[in-house]
Design an enzyme around this catalytic site. Structure first.
Site, PDB file in Angstrom:
ATOM      1  N   TRP A 130      -8.959  10.695  -2.239  1.00 40.42           N
ATOM      2  CA  TRP A 130      -8.491  11.494  -3.375  1.00 40.42           C
ATOM      3  C   TRP A 130      -9.792  11.398  -4.460  1.00 40.42           C
ATOM      4  O   TRP A 130      -9.474  12.010  -5.600  1.00 40.42           O
ATOM      5  CB  TRP A 130      -7.203  10.973  -3.924  1.00 40.42           C
ATOM      6  CG  TRP A 130      -7.055   9.588  -3.866  1.00 40.42           C
ATOM      7  CD1 TRP A 130      -6.519   8.735  -2.754  1.00 40.42           C
ATOM      8  CD2 TRP A 130      -7.748   8.464  -4.443  1.00 40.42           C
ATOM      9  NE1 TRP A 130      -6.971   7.388  -2.935  1.00 40.42           N
ATOM     10  CE2 TRP A 130      -7.521   7.235  -4.042  1.00 40.42           C
ATOM     11  CE3 TRP A 130      -8.769   8.678  -5.824  1.00 40.42           C
ATOM     12  CZ2 TRP A 130      -8.062   5.842  -4.507  1.00 40.42           C
ATOM     13  CZ3 TRP A 130      -9.091   7.168  -6.311  1.00 40.42           C
ATOM     14  CH2 TRP A 130      -8.771   6.303  -5.744  1.00 40.42           C
ATOM     15  N   ASN A 131     -10.598  10.465  -4.365  1.00 40.58           N
ATOM     16  CA  ASN A 131     -11.393   9.953  -5.454  1.00 40.58           C
ATOM     17  C   ASN A 131     -12.103  11.114  -5.793  1.00 40.58           C
ATOM     18  O   ASN A 131     -12.730  11.391  -6.981  1.00 40.58           O
ATOM     19  CB  ASN A 131     -12.033   8.676  -5.264  1.00 40.58           C
ATOM     20  CG  ASN A 131     -12.982   8.726  -4.110  1.00 40.58           C
ATOM     21  OD1 ASN A 131     -12.972   9.696  -3.163  1.00 40.58           O
ATOM     22  ND2 ASN A 131     -13.944   7.904  -4.026  1.00 40.58           N
ATOM     23  N   LYS A 154      -6.658  17.173   6.697  1.00 37.25           N
ATOM     24  CA  LYS A 154      -5.561  16.309   6.013  1.00 37.25           C
ATOM     25  C   LYS A 154      -6.036  15.683   5.018  1.00 37.25           C
ATOM     26  O   LYS A 154      -7.006  14.649   5.085  1.00 37.25           O
ATOM     27  CB  LYS A 154      -5.082  15.225   7.256  1.00 37.25           C
ATOM     28  CG  LYS A 154      -3.915  14.649   6.622  1.00 37.25           C
ATOM     29  CD  LYS A 154      -4.363  13.152   6.344  1.00 37.25           C
ATOM     30  CE  LYS A 154      -3.026  12.298   6.016  1.00 37.25           C
ATOM     31  NZ  LYS A 154      -2.782  12.687   4.461  1.00 37.25           N
ATOM     32  N   HIS A 155      -5.687  15.783   3.706  1.00 35.27           N
ATOM     33  CA  HIS A 155      -6.091  15.338   2.541  1.00 35.27           C
ATOM     34  C   HIS A 155      -5.043  14.197   2.163  1.00 35.27           C
ATOM     35  O   HIS A 155      -4.160  14.146   2.505  1.00 35.27           O
ATOM     36  CB  HIS A 155      -6.317  16.488   1.353  1.00 35.27           C
ATOM     37  CG  HIS A 155      -7.464  16.277   0.394  1.00 35.27           C
ATOM     38  ND1 HIS A 155      -8.026  14.871   0.068  1.00 35.27           N
ATOM     39  CD2 HIS A 155      -8.286  17.137  -0.266  1.00 35.27           C
ATOM     40  CE1 HIS A 155      -8.851  14.953  -0.712  1.00 35.27           C
ATOM     41  NE2 HIS A 155      -9.120  16.364  -0.849  1.00 35.27           N
ATOM     42  N   SER A 207     -10.106   4.041   3.381  1.00 33.51           N
ATOM     43  CA  SER A 207     -10.213   2.526   3.451  1.00 33.51           C
ATOM     44  C   SER A 207     -10.680   2.098   4.832  1.00 33.51           C
ATOM     45  O   SER A 207     -10.480   3.031   5.890  1.00 33.51           O
ATOM     46  CB  SER A 207      -8.755   2.259   3.291  1.00 33.51           C
ATOM     47  OG  SER A 207      -7.966   2.635   4.224  1.00 33.51           O
ATOM     48  N   GLU A 228     -16.578   7.024   6.876  1.00 35.45           N
ATOM     49  CA  GLU A 228     -17.310   6.560   5.214  1.00 35.45           C
ATOM     50  C   GLU A 228     -16.245   6.034   4.580  1.00 35.45           C
ATOM     51  O   GLU A 228     -15.149   6.635   4.197  1.00 35.45           O
ATOM     52  CB  GLU A 228     -17.711   7.862   4.497  1.00 35.45           C
ATOM     53  CG  GLU A 228     -18.986   7.730   3.714  1.00 35.45           C
ATOM     54  CD  GLU A 228     -18.373   7.347   2.372  1.00 35.45           C
ATOM     55  OE1 GLU A 228     -18.328   6.168   2.108  1.00 35.45           O
ATOM     56  OE2 GLU A 228     -18.042   8.135   1.740  1.00 35.45           O
ATOM     57  N   LEU A 229     -16.451   4.394   4.719  1.00 36.14           N
ATOM     58  CA  LEU A 229     -15.406   3.755   4.265  1.00 36.14           C
ATOM     59  C   LEU A 229     -15.808   2.868   2.666  1.00 36.14           C
ATOM     60  O   LEU A 229     -16.872   3.429   2.111  1.00 36.14           O
ATOM     61  CB  LEU A 229     -15.028   2.634   5.346  1.00 36.14           C
ATOM     62  CG  LEU A 229     -14.561   3.149   6.375  1.00 36.14           C
ATOM     63  CD1 LEU A 229     -14.326   2.134   7.693  1.00 36.14           C
ATOM     64  CD2 LEU A 229     -13.635   4.192   6.390  1.00 36.14           C
ATOM     65  N   CYS A 262     -16.878   4.832  -4.042  1.00 38.98           N
ATOM     66  CA  CYS A 262     -17.256   3.911  -3.002  1.00 38.98           C
ATOM     67  C   CYS A 262     -18.603   3.290  -3.317  1.00 38.98           C
ATOM     68  O   CYS A 262     -18.836   2.221  -2.991  1.00 38.98           O
ATOM     69  CB  CYS A 262     -17.184   4.611  -1.517  1.00 38.98           C
ATOM     70  SG  CYS A 262     -18.070   6.037  -1.741  1.00 38.98           S
ATOM     71  N   GLU A 359     -13.461  -5.338  -2.385  1.00 39.67           N
ATOM     72  CA  GLU A 359     -13.870  -4.363  -3.073  1.00 39.67           C
ATOM     73  C   GLU A 359     -12.795  -4.153  -3.947  1.00 39.67           C
ATOM     74  O   GLU A 359     -11.645  -3.888  -3.609  1.00 39.67           O
ATOM     75  CB  GLU A 359     -13.902  -2.805  -2.413  1.00 39.67           C
ATOM     76  CG  GLU A 359     -14.324  -1.516  -2.753  1.00 39.67           C
ATOM     77  CD  GLU A 359     -14.076  -0.507  -2.262  1.00 39.67           C
ATOM     78  OE1 GLU A 359     -13.175  -0.331  -1.342  1.00 39.67           O
ATOM     79  OE2 GLU A 359     -14.954   0.563  -2.571  1.00 39.67           O
TER      80      GLU A 359
HETATM   81  P1  NDP Z   1      -6.657   5.594   2.692  1.00 38.32           P
HETATM   82  O1  NDP Z   1      -7.629   5.271   3.916  1.00 38.32           O
HETATM   83  O2  NDP Z   1      -5.242   5.070   2.784  1.00 38.32           O
HETATM   84  O3  NDP Z   1      -6.521   7.238   2.407  1.00 38.32           O
HETATM   85  C1  NDP Z   1      -7.694   8.140   2.728  1.00 38.32           C
HETATM   86  C2  NDP Z   1      -7.017   9.232   3.466  1.00 38.32           C
HETATM   87  O4  NDP Z   1      -6.747   8.795   4.778  1.00 38.32           O
HETATM   88  C3  NDP Z   1      -5.944   9.769   3.117  1.00 38.32           C
HETATM   89  O5  NDP Z   1      -5.999  11.147   3.283  1.00 38.32           O
HETATM   90  C4  NDP Z   1      -4.962   9.075   3.862  1.00 38.32           C
HETATM   91  O6  NDP Z   1      -3.678   9.730   3.894  1.00 38.32           O
HETATM   92  C5  NDP Z   1      -5.569   9.004   5.268  1.00 38.32           C
HETATM   93  N1  NDP Z   1      -4.916   7.926   6.016  1.00 38.32           N
HETATM   94  C6  NDP Z   1      -5.072   6.762   5.758  1.00 38.32           C
HETATM   95  N2  NDP Z   1      -4.339   6.154   6.950  1.00 38.32           N
HETATM   96  C7  NDP Z   1      -4.186   7.005   7.875  1.00 38.32           C
HETATM   97  C8  NDP Z   1      -3.693   6.979   9.329  1.00 38.32           C
HETATM   98  N3  NDP Z   1      -3.624   6.048   9.928  1.00 38.32           N
HETATM   99  N4  NDP Z   1      -3.729   8.074  10.118  1.00 38.32           N
HETATM  100  C9  NDP Z   1      -4.166   9.446   9.368  1.00 38.32           C
HETATM  101  N5  NDP Z   1      -4.426   9.401   7.962  1.00 38.32           N
HETATM  102  C10 NDP Z   1      -4.603   8.509   7.486  1.00 38.32           C
HETATM  103  O7  NDP Z   1      -7.234   5.177   1.360  1.00 38.32           O
HETATM  104  P2  NDP Z   1      -6.495   4.959  -0.005  1.00 38.32           P
HETATM  105  O8  NDP Z   1      -6.309   6.106  -0.688  1.00 38.32           O
HETATM  106  O9  NDP Z   1      -5.352   4.098   0.052  1.00 38.32           O
HETATM  107  O10 NDP Z   1      -7.402   3.883  -0.648  1.00 38.32           O
HETATM  108  C11 NDP Z   1      -7.684   2.656  -0.531  1.00 38.32           C
HETATM  109  C12 NDP Z   1      -8.841   2.222  -0.330  1.00 38.32           C
HETATM  110  O11 NDP Z   1      -9.883   2.861   0.490  1.00 38.32           O
HETATM  111  C13 NDP Z   1      -9.766   2.015  -1.666  1.00 38.32           C
HETATM  112  O12 NDP Z   1      -9.280   0.970  -2.681  1.00 38.32           O
HETATM  113  C14 NDP Z   1     -10.888   2.243  -1.364  1.00 38.32           C
HETATM  114  O13 NDP Z   1     -11.567   0.724  -0.591  1.00 38.32           O
HETATM  115  C15 NDP Z   1     -11.120   3.046  -0.200  1.00 38.32           C
HETATM  116  N6  NDP Z   1     -11.479   4.181  -0.459  1.00 38.32           N
HETATM  117  C16 NDP Z   1     -12.664   4.590  -0.294  1.00 38.32           C
HETATM  118  C17 NDP Z   1     -13.221   5.864  -0.642  1.00 38.32           C
HETATM  119  C18 NDP Z   1     -14.678   6.330  -0.348  1.00 38.32           C
HETATM  120  O14 NDP Z   1     -15.065   6.998  -1.059  1.00 38.32           O
HETATM  121  N7  NDP Z   1     -15.199   5.522   0.552  1.00 38.32           N
HETATM  122  C19 NDP Z   1     -12.334   6.947  -1.145  1.00 38.32           C
HETATM  123  C20 NDP Z   1     -11.050   6.514  -1.364  1.00 38.32           C
HETATM  124  C21 NDP Z   1     -10.647   5.177  -1.251  1.00 38.32           C
HETATM  125  P3  NDP Z   1      -2.542   9.359   2.659  1.00 38.32           P
HETATM  126  O15 NDP Z   1      -2.928   9.612   1.351  1.00 38.32           O
HETATM  127  O16 NDP Z   1      -1.394  10.306   3.204  1.00 38.32           O
HETATM  128  O17 NDP Z   1      -2.127   7.950   3.176  1.00 38.32           O
END
Ligand code: NDP
Length: 454
Positions: A130-131, A154-155, A207, A228-229, A262, A359
């Site tokens: 979402w960021n 899948k957003h 994440s 890309e985490l 990130c 982080e």
């Molecule tokens: P998530 O990893 O939970 O979410 C990112 C995407 O992955 C979302 O679309 C989420 O769906 C999806 N997702 C998560 N787990 C699964 C799974 N097991 N199977 C399928 N899809 C999945 O990150 P968060 O939004 O919770 O953010 C938490 C942390 O992630 C932040 O604090 C930061 O550290 C990191 N982050 C890094 C980013 C970057 O640009 N590198 C961007 C955003 C977050 P859903 O929303 O439905 O859970």
């Protein structure tokens, strides 16, 4: 319903969306696969024109797209507008570069003649965060549209309006059905899609937890993945840094997008003799941040993206303090229904403090004092993350030497961070693998098909 827009400034639910059914997922896979087969026999001229049209529409309706993102996740409207422009630039870049990037590559061999073709591989699943609600999609959509890999998105469940707007945009630009499909699917349905033989790979930004679980599904099914985490990027200020430039860089490096980037600078590493001066500069920079209505151009600090994100950042500050860190600025409550967190500066974070290797995805800077450049480099590298980082020095050779010693995928000299279509973006260690953007990102899901004549 899992997918909904809750405006982070007012805490109001603005939109809710029904989850997609398995039948809709099946239809998307079938449409994508049929298109992949058709595209294999077509040249790229039509796709090139469509992608340029995507860019044109983004520029024409910049405000509309920017508002959708701001309502979804709260970022400043000015930053959303910048994101829309960047998306248009990315679309134009890959539309223009695809012909060159797809050219067959001759190979030297004494055994005959050889070259490899660059071909599409099939439908991709993109799991995005979402960021940067539109930019994160565009980074993978634009190159793969030109390669000929259709995409299912899948957003994040908190920015569904942006996901829907992206699909509408692509269709309005004339893209055929199947080229890009947004689906409000569950994690189980994502796994199902990854396992489907019509799917060639999956890319995820998000994440470590999400990345590990999606990559495990990909591995189980022998599918390619790119991740890309998160990051815990260091901002190293060398003894020959230009302090006026440091001062100018701090606010954007840490507070842009309310710190939810990130590649934000998260750990500021300063030599002992400049430490107090740095703290004064950082406090002054943070004190200028003006929280408020994200639609108001005078606001400079947005709310965080969700109530959960705010809770998490505040709990991380508490954790840091419980384990001996000092709050030298900020961490005061903001009395507003929006999910605001006051810009905060933490010091005295020791290696045994759990926050040392976490982080913080919000407007929080951790400041570390070191006694030498070697110590600064060692501290920067003492992280499970390896995304990006900054080196500040007025001597380009000195900066480049230090940058080369930092264990990350990206180093930025005398600047916080940057994202441009021609530059590869990605990290190492727990920050993921693979690269997006540039020719490297373009090749991520390409089949390098060898043709050899002895
Ligand atoms: P998530 O990893 O939970 O979410 C990112 C995407 O992955 C979302 O679309 C989420 O769906 C999806 N997702 C998560 N787990 C699964 C799974 N097991 N199977 C399928 N899809 C999945 O990150 P968060 O939004 O919770 O953010 C938490 C942390 O992630 C932040 O604090 C930061 O550290 C990191 N982050 C890094 C980013 C970057 O640009 N590198 C961007 C955003 C977050 P859903 O929303 O439905 O859970």
């Amino acid at each position: 319903m899992a997918y909904k827009t809750t405006y982070p400034y007012t805490n109001e639910i603005l939109h809710e969306f029904e989850n997609a059914t398995d039948t809709e997922l099946e239809q998307a896979l079938a449409n994508g696969h049929a298109l992949y087969k058709k595209w294999r026999d077509e040249d790229i001229s039509e796709r090139k024109a469509i992608l340029h049209q995507v860019a044109t529409l983004l520029r024409k309706d910049k405000r509309k797209y920017a508002e959708v993102m701001t309502k979804d996740m709260g970022k400043l409207l000015t930053e959303s507008e910048g994101e829309v422009e960047l998306c248009a630039t990315i679309a134009d870049y890959f539309a223009d570069k695809a012909e060159e990037f797809l050219k067959p590559v001759p190979l030297e061999t004494a055994a005959g003649s050889a070259y490899y073709l660059k071909q599409a591989t099939g439908v991709l699943v993109a799991v995005e965060p979402w960021n940067f609600p539109l930019y994160q999609i565009m980074r993978v959509f634009a190159p793969n549209f030109m390669v000929g890999n259709p995409m299912i998105l899948k957003h994040a469940s908190i920015c569904p309006a942006s996901a829907a707007a992206f699909e509408d945009l692509v269709l309005e630009a004339g893209a055929p059905v199947g080229s890009f499909k947004n689906l409000f699917i569950s994690y189980d349905q994502v796994s199902k899609a990854i396992a489907d033989p019509r799917v060639a790979g999956v890319c995820l930004t998000g994440s470590e937890r999400g990345g590990a679980s999606v990559a495990a599904e990909a591995g189980k099914n022998l599918k390619k993945s790119s991740l890309e985490l998160g990051g815990n990027d260091a901002f190293i200020i060398l003894d020959d840094a230009d302090w006026d430039e440091v001062k100018k860089t701090i606010p954007a490096a840490r507070l842009y997008n309310a710190g939810q980037v990130c590649t934000s600078s998260k750990r500021f590493i300063v030599l002992a003799d400049k430490y107090e001066e740095f703290l004064e500069i950082a406090k002054e920079a943070f004190s200028q941040a003006k929280w408020g209505d994200p639609m108001d151009p005078k606001t400079t600090l947005a709310p965080l993206s969700s109530a959960a994100a705010k809770r998490k950042v505040l709990s991380q500050i508490d954790l840091a303090v419980e384990n001996g860190a000092d709050v030298v600025y900020g961490n005061e409550p903001i009395d507003h229904p929006g999910y605001f967190v006051m810009p905060t500066i933490l010091t005295n974070i020791t290696k045994d403090n759990p926050i040392y290797n976490q982080e913080i995805f919000g407007p929080v800077a951790s400041v570390y004092k070191v006694n030498s450049e070697e110590e600064a480099i060692a501290l920067a590298n003492d992280s499970s993350y390896g995304l990006g980082g900054t080196v500040f020095s007025s001597n380009p050779e000195h900066a480049a030497k230090v940058a080369a010693k930092i264990e990350t995928g990206m180093s930025f000299i005398n600047s916080g961070w940057a994202s441009l279509p021609e530059l590869p973006f990605g990290g190492i260690k727990n920050s993921g693998y693979g690269r997006e953007m540039s020719q490297i990102g373009f090749n991520a899901f390409v089949n390098e098909h060898l043709v050899f004549t002895p």
